[in-house]
Design a protein around this motif. Structure first.
Motif, PDB file in Angstrom:
ATOM      1  N   LEU A  33      -2.346   9.165  -7.991  1.00 47.00           N
ATOM      2  CA  LEU A  33      -1.976   8.086  -7.146  1.00 47.00           C
ATOM      3  C   LEU A  33      -0.548   8.437  -6.634  1.00 47.00           C
ATOM      4  N   ILE A  34      -0.198   8.550  -5.331  1.00 48.26           N
ATOM      5  CA  ILE A  34       0.927   8.805  -4.880  1.00 48.26           C
ATOM      6  C   ILE A  34       1.771   7.566  -4.335  1.00 48.26           C
ATOM      7  N   GLU A  35       1.126   6.544  -4.119  1.00 54.47           N
ATOM      8  CA  GLU A  35       1.948   5.304  -3.578  1.00 54.47           C
ATOM      9  C   GLU A  35       0.917   4.153  -3.810  1.00 54.47           C
ATOM     10  N   ILE A  36       1.480   3.032  -4.643  1.00 57.30           N
ATOM     11  CA  ILE A  36       1.115   1.722  -4.490  1.00 57.30           C
ATOM     12  C   ILE A  36       2.029   0.749  -3.879  1.00 57.30           C
ATOM     13  N   ASP A  37       1.619   0.268  -2.772  1.00 58.43           N
ATOM     14  CA  ASP A  37       2.268  -0.916  -2.074  1.00 58.43           C
ATOM     15  C   ASP A  37       1.890  -2.244  -2.242  1.00 58.43           C
ATOM     16  N   MET A  38       2.729  -3.138  -2.683  1.00 57.75           N
ATOM     17  CA  MET A  38       2.378  -4.434  -3.086  1.00 57.75           C
ATOM     18  C   MET A  38       3.233  -5.337  -2.055  1.00 57.75           C
ATOM     19  N   LYS A  39       2.471  -6.427  -1.585  1.00 57.06           N
ATOM     20  CA  LYS A  39       3.324  -7.433  -0.965  1.00 57.06           C
ATOM     21  C   LYS A  39       3.943  -8.448  -1.569  1.00 57.06           C
ATOM     22  N   ASP A  40       5.176  -8.929  -1.062  1.00 59.63           N
ATOM     23  CA  ASP A  40       6.123 -10.115  -1.774  1.00 59.63           C
ATOM     24  C   ASP A  40       5.593 -11.332  -0.994  1.00 59.63           C
ATOM     25  N   GLU A  41       6.336 -12.278  -1.310  1.00 57.96           N
ATOM     26  CA  GLU A  41       6.035 -13.606  -0.630  1.00 57.96           C
ATOM     27  C   GLU A  41       6.397 -13.530   0.927  1.00 57.96           C
ATOM     28  N   ASN A  42       7.148 -12.336   1.545  1.00 59.31           N
ATOM     29  CA  ASN A  42       7.441 -12.427   2.701  1.00 59.31           C
ATOM     30  C   ASN A  42       6.679 -11.384   3.518  1.00 59.31           C
ATOM     31  N   GLN A  43       5.521 -11.147   2.920  1.00 53.17           N
ATOM     32  CA  GLN A  43       4.647 -10.008   3.144  1.00 53.17           C
ATOM     33  C   GLN A  43       5.054  -8.724   3.441  1.00 53.17           C
ATOM     34  N   LYS A  44       6.163  -8.435   2.958  1.00 48.27           N
ATOM     35  CA  LYS A  44       6.617  -7.096   2.915  1.00 48.27           C
ATOM     36  C   LYS A  44       6.192  -6.264   1.662  1.00 48.27           C
ATOM     37  N   LYS A  45       5.578  -5.044   2.230  1.00 52.64           N
ATOM     38  CA  LYS A  45       5.143  -4.121   1.276  1.00 52.64           C
ATOM     39  C   LYS A  45       6.100  -3.120   0.532  1.00 52.64           C
ATOM     40  N   THR A  46       6.230  -2.923  -0.547  1.00 50.61           N
ATOM     41  CA  THR A  46       7.200  -2.227  -1.339  1.00 50.61           C
ATOM     42  C   THR A  46       6.264  -1.388  -2.188  1.00 50.61           C
ATOM     43  N   ASN A  47       6.712  -0.068  -2.445  1.00 48.42           N
ATOM     44  CA  ASN A  47       6.126   1.103  -3.081  1.00 48.42           C
ATOM     45  C   ASN A  47       6.634   0.831  -4.700  1.00 48.42           C
ATOM     46  N   VAL A  48       5.708   0.790  -5.795  1.00 49.30           N
ATOM     47  CA  VAL A  48       6.090   0.618  -6.987  1.00 49.30           C
ATOM     48  C   VAL A  48       5.815   1.345  -7.952  1.00 49.30           C
ATOM     49  N   ILE A  49       5.481   2.618  -7.707  1.00 52.12           N
ATOM     50  CA  ILE A  49       5.060   3.745  -8.428  1.00 52.12           C
ATOM     51  C   ILE A  49       5.919   4.839  -7.958  1.00 52.12           C
ATOM     52  N   LEU A  50       6.338   5.744  -9.171  1.00 47.86           N
ATOM     53  CA  LEU A  50       7.041   6.991  -8.883  1.00 47.86           C
ATOM     54  C   LEU A  50       5.972   8.006  -8.229  1.00 47.86           C
ATOM     55  N   GLY A  51       6.436   8.982  -7.402  1.00 52.96           N
ATOM     56  CA  GLY A  51       5.864   9.838  -6.800  1.00 52.96           C
ATOM     57  C   GLY A  51       6.578  10.816  -5.852  1.00 52.96           C
ATOM     58  N   TYR A  52       5.863  11.950  -5.342  1.00 53.59           N
ATOM     59  CA  TYR A  52       6.534  12.988  -4.677  1.00 53.59           C
ATOM     60  C   TYR A  52       6.239  12.786  -3.173  1.00 53.59           C
ATOM     61  N   GLU A  53       7.132  13.605  -2.407  1.00 57.74           N
ATOM     62  CA  GLU A  53       6.763  13.332  -1.014  1.00 57.74           C
ATOM     63  C   GLU A  53       5.629  14.120  -0.250  1.00 57.74           C
ATOM     64  N   THR A  54       5.303  15.277  -0.851  1.00 58.13           N
ATOM     65  CA  THR A  54       4.088  15.944  -0.532  1.00 58.13           C
ATOM     66  C   THR A  54       3.090  16.506  -1.716  1.00 58.13           C
ATOM     67  N   ILE A  55       2.050  16.729  -1.271  1.00 61.91           N
ATOM     68  CA  ILE A  55       1.082  17.288  -2.244  1.00 61.91           C
ATOM     69  C   ILE A  55       1.349  18.514  -2.772  1.00 61.91           C
ATOM     70  N   ASP A  56       2.099  19.158  -1.978  1.00 63.98           N
ATOM     71  CA  ASP A  56       2.635  20.610  -2.647  1.00 63.98           C
ATOM     72  C   ASP A  56       3.629  20.338  -3.597  1.00 63.98           C
ATOM     73  N   ASP A  57       4.523  19.539  -3.608  1.00 66.12           N
ATOM     74  CA  ASP A  57       5.384  19.175  -4.651  1.00 66.12           C
ATOM     75  C   ASP A  57       4.613  18.653  -6.139  1.00 66.12           C
ATOM     76  N   TYR A  58       3.432  17.901  -6.049  1.00 69.24           N
ATOM     77  CA  TYR A  58       2.626  17.934  -7.102  1.00 69.24           C
ATOM     78  C   TYR A  58       2.083  19.146  -7.682  1.00 69.24           C
ATOM     79  N   MET A  59       1.600  20.125  -6.752  1.00 68.99           N
ATOM     80  CA  MET A  59       1.281  21.343  -7.147  1.00 68.99           C
ATOM     81  C   MET A  59       2.190  22.348  -7.823  1.00 68.99           C
TER      82      MET A  59
END
Length: 336
Positions: A33-59
């Motif tokens: 899981l690279i990113e999970i974006d959830m909406k707030d009451e203003n419909q703004k989505k914010t990522n709430v998990i830690l992750g890297y920029e690229t797949i190569d970073d995970y590798m």
């Protein structure tokens, strides 16, 4: 809606799952899981998990296991050794004297076959007999499904010989969007006991009641309560890195950010949950130009008892030949 965003020449795929409430980015590499974006009451989505920029970073195998599926055997295996059906086996030692999270090339570092099937995303990996020191050819299916405000993760597996299997999802949550560390998050865990760990982080097969300890999260308490190293077992782990034995009742764990109101509920069919407060994360470049440091996230890892092959008379971790394995993890997000 599920979309294939990219398929690289090496076969690694990147998918987007999205509905009115959540957006999830997941790669076939380690079912991460690279990113999970959830909406707030203003419909703004914010990522709430830690992750890297690229797949190569995970590798690059940094050892953080950000967002990854972990197996065959998650957590620590004492001395990388065990006996099954009278035969002694050796797994790779990669964390002090112990084997951690499936060894040097565990499931977190494998590219899974993947397909979209209706509203489900299905990942498949065949782990060959002897891989990382585990017997039996194991076929694993991991299914992701987004339903309203919930991400459901299902594991289904079968082996052609008796083996060990303990799977989890190693996702670190920070509900303030990584604006600061997660120490002020409030956490509640449905557990009255936790496993004791030695100075190498290995579950000792001994337990104590949480009452009267910094690891008492039976009611909402700040995560940073668990950083109190005047407690000998918190000191052993350098913070929270403990297995909580789940009691009856649901959800298993609730995490909430008082400032934003973002809240996570975790439900699972598994009997326990390892909670890790990113005690050894230091100066990690993450997504969106953020830098992650100690306690910047809370990893919530539902699983069986760590090192249960040594700690239980009838170890839950043993998967019998041709016996079906099925477990589920649900992450539910909402504004409090």
């Amino acid at each position: 809606m599920i979309k294939l965003l990219e398929k690289r020449p090496d076969g690694i795929c990147l998918y987007e799952m999205e509905n009115d409430q959540l957006r999830v980015l997941v790669t076939s590499y380690g079912v991460t899981l690279i990113e999970i974006d959830m909406k707030d009451e203003n419909q703004k989505k914010t990522n709430v998990i830690l992750g890297y920029e690229t797949i190569d970073d995970y590798m690059a195998k940094s050892g953080t296991y950000f967002g990854a599926l972990v197996g065959r055997v998650c957590n620590r295996l004492a001395n990388g050794e065990y006996t099954l059906n009278g035969k002694h086996y050796h797994a790779a030692v990669n964390n002090g004297p112990n084997s951690l999270h499936g060894g040097l090339e565990g499931f977190s570092y494998k590219n899974f076959d993947s397909k979209i099937e209706g509203d489900k995303l299905i990942f498949t990996y065949v782990s060959k007999d002897g891989e990382e020191g585990y017997p039996g050819t194991l076929t694993l299916h991991c299914t992701l499904e987004l339903v309203d405000n919930t991400l459901r993760i299902s594991y289904d597996a079968k082996s052609d010989a008796d083996t060990l299997l303990n799977l989890t999802q190693h996702t670190y949550f920070n509900l303030n969007g990584m604006e600061e560390d997660a120490g002020d998050h409030l956490m509640k865990i449905s557990a009255i006991r936790h496993g004791l760990v030695d100075p190498d982080g290995l579950c000792m097969g001994k337990f104590r009641e949480v009452e009267g300890t910094p690891l008492d999260f039976r009611d909402f308490a700040p995560v940073k309560q668990g950083f109190d190293q005047s407690d000998w077992n918190v000191k052993n782990a350098n913070g929270i890195d403990h297995h909580f034995v789940l009691e009856t009742g649901s959800p298993a764990l609730i995490l909430t950010d008082p400032k934003s109101g973002r809240t996570l509920e975790v439900e699972t069919t598994l009997p326990g949950v390892q909670v890790y407060s990113a005690n050894y994360v230091e100066n990690h470049p993450g997504r969106d130009g953020k830098t992650y440091n100690q306690h910047w996230g809370v990893a919530v890892e539902p699983q069986m008892l760590p090192d249960s092959i040594h700690n239980q008379e009838h170890p839950d971790v043993i998967l019998k030949k041709d016996e079906p394995f099925h477990e589920e993890i649900l992450y539910r997000f909402y504004m409090k």
